[in-house]
Design a protein around this motif. Structure first.
Motif, mmCIF file in Angstrom:
data_model
loop_
_atom_site.group_PDB
_atom_site.id
_atom_site.type_symbol
_atom_site.label_atom_id
_atom_site.label_comp_id
_atom_site.label_asym_id
_atom_site.label_seq_id
_atom_site.Cartn_x
_atom_site.Cartn_y
_atom_site.Cartn_z
ATOM 1 N N LYS A 1 0.835 -1.205 0.000
ATOM 2 C CA LYS A 1 0.000 0.000 0.000
ATOM 3 C C LYS A 1 0.868 1.253 0.000
ATOM 4 O O LYS A 1 0.645 2.179 -0.784
ATOM 5 C CB LYS A 1 -0.908 -0.007 1.231
ATOM 6 N N GLU A 2 1.889 1.277 0.840
ATOM 7 C CA GLU A 2 2.795 2.424 0.919
ATOM 8 C C GLU A 2 3.538 2.628 -0.403
ATOM 9 O O GLU A 2 3.686 3.756 -0.877
ATOM 10 C CB GLU A 2 3.794 2.203 2.051
ATOM 11 N N ALA A 3 3.983 1.541 -1.014
ATOM 12 C CA ALA A 3 4.740 1.636 -2.268
ATOM 13 C C ALA A 3 3.883 2.196 -3.397
ATOM 14 O O ALA A 3 4.339 3.041 -4.168
ATOM 15 C CB ALA A 3 5.284 0.266 -2.655
ATOM 16 N N VAL A 4 2.635 1.752 -3.503
ATOM 17 C CA VAL A 4 1.746 2.241 -4.567
ATOM 18 C C VAL A 4 1.456 3.721 -4.368
ATOM 19 O O VAL A 4 1.491 4.507 -5.315
ATOM 20 C CB VAL A 4 0.443 1.414 -4.615
ATOM 21 N N GLU A 5 1.182 4.128 -3.129
ATOM 22 C CA GLU A 5 0.864 5.533 -2.871
ATOM 23 C C GLU A 5 2.063 6.442 -3.086
ATOM 24 O O GLU A 5 1.904 7.601 -3.476
ATOM 25 C CB GLU A 5 0.306 5.692 -1.457
ATOM 26 N N LYS A 6 3.291 5.950 -2.845
ATOM 27 C CA LYS A 6 4.476 6.785 -3.048
ATOM 28 C C LYS A 6 4.910 6.811 -4.510
ATOM 29 O O LYS A 6 5.357 7.838 -5.008
ATOM 30 C CB LYS A 6 5.636 6.276 -2.184
ATOM 31 N N MET A 7 4.799 5.688 -5.209
ATOM 32 C CA MET A 7 5.285 5.615 -6.584
ATOM 33 C C MET A 7 4.350 6.294 -7.579
ATOM 34 O O MET A 7 4.800 6.843 -8.579
ATOM 35 C CB MET A 7 5.505 4.163 -6.988
ATOM 36 N N PHE A 8 3.056 6.241 -7.314
ATOM 37 C CA PHE A 8 2.075 6.824 -8.226
ATOM 38 C C PHE A 8 1.360 7.956 -7.502
ATOM 39 O O PHE A 8 0.515 7.718 -6.643
ATOM 40 C CB PHE A 8 1.082 5.763 -8.699
ATOM 41 N N ALA A 9 1.702 9.191 -7.851
ATOM 42 C CA ALA A 9 1.181 10.367 -7.159
ATOM 43 C C ALA A 9 -0.329 10.475 -7.344
ATOM 44 O O ALA A 9 -0.862 10.218 -8.424
ATOM 45 C CB ALA A 9 1.863 11.616 -7.680
ATOM 46 N N GLY A 10 -1.025 10.846 -6.278
ATOM 47 C CA GLY A 10 -2.462 11.065 -6.346
ATOM 48 C C GLY A 10 -3.297 9.815 -6.141
ATOM 49 O O GLY A 10 -4.513 9.872 -6.265
ATOM 50 N N THR A 11 -2.670 8.683 -5.840
ATOM 51 C CA THR A 11 -3.438 7.448 -5.636
ATOM 52 C C THR A 11 -3.666 7.215 -4.153
ATOM 53 O O THR A 11 -2.806 7.510 -3.327
ATOM 54 C CB THR A 11 -2.705 6.227 -6.225
ATOM 55 N N LYS A 12 -4.825 6.706 -3.829
ATOM 56 C CA LYS A 12 -5.180 6.308 -2.466
ATOM 57 C C LYS A 12 -5.630 4.856 -2.522
ATOM 58 O O LYS A 12 -6.553 4.524 -3.265
ATOM 59 C CB LYS A 12 -6.329 7.164 -1.932
ATOM 60 N N VAL A 13 -5.008 3.996 -1.741
ATOM 61 C CA VAL A 13 -5.311 2.571 -1.756
ATOM 62 C C VAL A 13 -6.392 2.269 -0.726
ATOM 63 O O VAL A 13 -6.271 2.635 0.441
ATOM 64 C CB VAL A 13 -4.040 1.748 -1.473
ATOM 65 N N ALA A 14 -7.450 1.593 -1.174
ATOM 66 C CA ALA A 14 -8.517 1.186 -0.266
ATOM 67 C C ALA A 14 -8.182 -0.146 0.384
ATOM 68 O O ALA A 14 -8.315 -0.305 1.599
ATOM 69 C CB ALA A 14 -9.844 1.086 -1.016
ATOM 70 N N LYS A 15 -7.750 -1.129 -0.420
ATOM 71 C CA LYS A 15 -7.368 -2.427 0.142
ATOM 72 C C LYS A 15 -6.407 -3.142 -0.792
ATOM 73 O O LYS A 15 -6.293 -2.804 -1.969
ATOM 74 C CB LYS A 15 -8.584 -3.293 0.423
ATOM 75 N N VAL A 16 -5.720 -4.135 -0.234
ATOM 76 C CA VAL A 16 -4.735 -4.918 -0.969
ATOM 77 C C VAL A 16 -5.019 -6.391 -0.728
ATOM 78 O O VAL A 16 -5.148 -6.823 0.417
ATOM 79 C CB VAL A 16 -3.296 -4.585 -0.513
ATOM 80 N N ASN A 17 -5.136 -7.162 -1.798
ATOM 81 C CA ASN A 17 -5.250 -8.616 -1.711
ATOM 82 C C ASN A 17 -3.976 -9.215 -2.283
ATOM 83 O O ASN A 17 -3.514 -8.797 -3.345
ATOM 84 C CB ASN A 17 -6.453 -9.131 -2.503
#
Length: 99
Positions: free
Chosen positions: A42-58
């Motif tokens: 979750k942290e990696a996706v939010e840092k690598m792609f600006a403006g994204t907010k992760v709701a959940k991870v499977n």
């Protein structure tokens, strides 16, 4: 567990028919480091792609396939796949634009 930085977590996107169909629901599929946790993904996706907010991870762990070379039996490397669900108000991930 190894000390994994956020830029080492996501290895590559998974491009299949099913993953492309899930993009309409803001679900993105990635191949990730085998020791990565859901919070690290979750942290990696939010840092690598600006403006994204992760709701959940499977996540899902996949064992390596058995392979033979003559009489020698071995296995391919094990992998880990993550499906990331973004919130409704977050931006889309640009890696998948134009596919």
């Amino acid at each position: 567990m190894a000390d994994i930085k956020y830029y080492d977590v996501i290895l590559k996107p998974v491009i299949t028919e099913k993953s492309m169909a899930d993009m309409a629901d803001k679900k993105y599929t990635f191949l990730v480091h085998t020791d990565a946790t859901k919070s690290q993904i979750k942290e990696a996706v939010e840092k690598m792609f600006a403006g994204t907010k992760v709701a959940k991870v499977n996540t899902m762990n996949r064992d390596g396939k058995k392979k033979r070379r003559g009489m020698v039996v071995g296995k391919t490397a094990a992998t880990k796949k993550a499906i990331v669900q973004l919130t409704e108000d977050s931006k889309d991930i640009e890696v998948f634009e134009g596919l």
